[in-house]
Motif scaffolding. Structure first.
Motif, short mmCIF file in Angstrom:
data_model
loop_
_atom_site.label_atom_id
_atom_site.label_comp_id
_atom_site.label_asym_id
_atom_site.label_seq_id
_atom_site.Cartn_x
_atom_site.Cartn_y
_atom_site.Cartn_z
N ALA A 40 6.24 14.47 3.08
CA ALA A 40 7.09 15.62 2.73
C ALA A 40 7.49 16.45 3.94
O ALA A 40 7.70 17.66 3.83
CB ALA A 40 6.40 16.50 1.68
N CYS A 41 7.58 15.82 5.11
CA CYS A 41 8.07 16.51 6.30
C CYS A 41 9.59 16.33 6.40
O CYS A 41 10.09 15.20 6.30
CB CYS A 41 7.42 15.96 7.56
N ASN A 42 10.29 17.42 6.58
CA ASN A 42 11.72 17.35 6.81
C ASN A 42 11.99 17.33 8.30
O ASN A 42 11.58 18.24 9.02
CB ASN A 42 12.43 18.54 6.17
N VAL A 43 12.65 16.30 8.78
CA VAL A 43 12.96 16.15 10.20
C VAL A 43 14.47 16.10 10.36
O VAL A 43 15.15 15.28 9.74
CB VAL A 43 12.32 14.88 10.78
N MET A 91 8.69 11.34 18.93
CA MET A 91 8.74 9.91 18.64
C MET A 91 7.92 9.07 19.61
O MET A 91 7.78 7.87 19.42
CB MET A 91 10.19 9.42 18.66
N ASN A 92 7.38 9.69 20.64
CA ASN A 92 6.63 8.95 21.66
C ASN A 92 5.14 9.20 21.58
O ASN A 92 4.43 9.00 22.58
CB ASN A 92 7.15 9.33 23.06
N GLN A 93 4.63 9.64 20.44
CA GLN A 93 3.21 9.90 20.27
C GLN A 93 2.59 8.82 19.38
O GLN A 93 3.24 8.33 18.45
CB GLN A 93 2.99 11.28 19.62
N PRO A 94 1.32 8.46 19.63
CA PRO A 94 0.64 7.48 18.76
C PRO A 94 0.12 8.14 17.50
O PRO A 94 -1.05 8.02 17.15
CB PRO A 94 -0.48 6.98 19.67
N LYS A 95 0.99 8.87 16.80
CA LYS A 95 0.60 9.59 15.58
C LYS A 95 1.69 9.42 14.55
O LYS A 95 2.81 9.02 14.87
CB LYS A 95 0.40 11.08 15.87
N ALA A 102 18.89 6.22 10.98
CA ALA A 102 17.52 6.07 11.49
C ALA A 102 16.74 5.10 10.61
O ALA A 102 16.84 5.14 9.38
CB ALA A 102 16.83 7.43 11.54
N ILE A 103 15.98 4.25 11.24
CA ILE A 103 15.07 3.34 10.53
C ILE A 103 13.66 3.93 10.63
O ILE A 103 13.14 4.14 11.73
CB ILE A 103 15.10 1.94 11.16
N VAL A 104 13.06 4.23 9.50
CA VAL A 104 11.78 4.93 9.45
C VAL A 104 10.73 4.01 8.85
O VAL A 104 10.96 3.36 7.83
CB VAL A 104 11.89 6.23 8.62
N ASN A 105 9.56 3.96 9.47
CA ASN A 105 8.44 3.18 8.96
C ASN A 105 7.53 4.05 8.10
O ASN A 105 7.23 5.18 8.46
CB ASN A 105 7.61 2.60 10.12
N GLU A 106 7.12 3.50 6.98
CA GLU A 106 6.21 4.21 6.08
C GLU A 106 4.86 3.50 6.07
O GLU A 106 4.79 2.28 5.98
CB GLU A 106 6.80 4.25 4.66
N PHE A 107 3.79 4.28 6.15
CA PHE A 107 2.44 3.72 6.22
C PHE A 107 1.68 4.04 4.93
O PHE A 107 1.71 5.18 4.45
CB PHE A 107 1.67 4.30 7.41
#
Length: 259
Positions: A36-39, A27-31, A71-76
């Motif tokens: 379709a990734c399961n986390v 969560m600390n990467q600028p990426k 969790a609050i997730v941002n979608e791009f």
């Protein structure tokens, strides 16, 4: 004043809603993650004594009880050209590799009534980019209602340096005297390690006075030429990294922890 207000908020209302970043490597990467990734995230709480500060509790014992968590997730939405490039990369390589910068925490104990801490080897494999060191009392480290684990004090430190690859940082030894106001070098070095020096656009709000006696006595050391650049990666260097400390007065009863 802010700490007192937060303490009263918890004590009087009981139920409090808070939000924070998830402080893990991913969560600390600028990426961003591809579709379709399961986390799966598994969280293990510390004991309540460590999580709750209660300067005004007296003998009252409190326990933190989690009622709900999500969790609050941002979608791009990607530009079409970038989306096509990503699709071609997936077709060619079949997988995506993520180089990660990994924060790691080390700690060691410094006994009471000492004027120095023997060289403590904190890393024995990969050399880190940067090191930040703070000192807290043993009670604060282990967790009590009346102390804060984030109250980093100087404990009359006169010198601190990092040894690695036959080198010492800083090259010129510190000669500190916090009681006499002689501590500007490590303060500047902290700002440089965070990328806030020589700029009018960023700061971390830690003043010189806070660094001395406000619980923000944190020492920063840069060991890599690309220490602050998340987009550059260098070859892994195998080395031993050790930290040495000297004190002007004996360490207090109960001892300290260097984090």
């Amino acid at each position: 004043p802010g700490f007192i207000a937060r303490s009263n908020m918890v004590k009087k209302k009981g139920l409090v809603q808070v939000a924070c970043n998830i402080s893990i490597d991913l969560m600390n990467q600028p990426k961003v993650l591809i579709n379709a990734c399961n986390v799966k995230l598994t969280l293990y709480p510390n004991k309540s004594d460590f999580l709750i500060e209660g300067y005004n509790l007296g003998g009252t014992q409190l326990k933190l009880h989690v009622r709900d968590v999500y969790a609050i997730v941002n979608e791009f939405d990607l530009a079409d050209g970038l989306a096509n490039e990503l699709e071609l990369a997936l077709q060619e390589h079949k997988n995506i590799q993520y180089p990660l910068i990994s924060p790691q925490v080390r700690s060691f104990y410094i006994e009471a009534n000492r004027l120095d801490a023997p060289a403590n080897t904190v890393f024995t494999s990969k050399m880190p980019r940067r090191i930040f060191v703070g000192l807290v009392s043993a009670d604060s480290y282990n967790g009590t209602y009346n102390t804060s684990p984030f109250n980093f004090q100087h404990f009359n430190l006169t010198d601190i340096h990092v040894d690695y690859c036959g080198q010492s940082v800083p090259a010129r030894p510190f000669n500190l005297d916090f009681k006499s106001g002689k501590y500007i070098e490590p303060y500047i070095q902290l700002q440089e390690s965070l990328g806030h020096a020589r700029t009018n656009f960023t700061n971390n709000s830690i003043s010189k006075e806070m660094f001395c006696s406000g619980g923000y006595t944190i020492f920063g050391f840069e060991l890599s030429p690309v220490a602050q650049d998340h987009n550059l990666f260098e070859l892994v260097r195998q080395t031993n990294v050790s930290i040495r400390l000297n004190f002007g007065e004996k360490t207090p009863a109960g001892g300290l922890y260097a984090i």
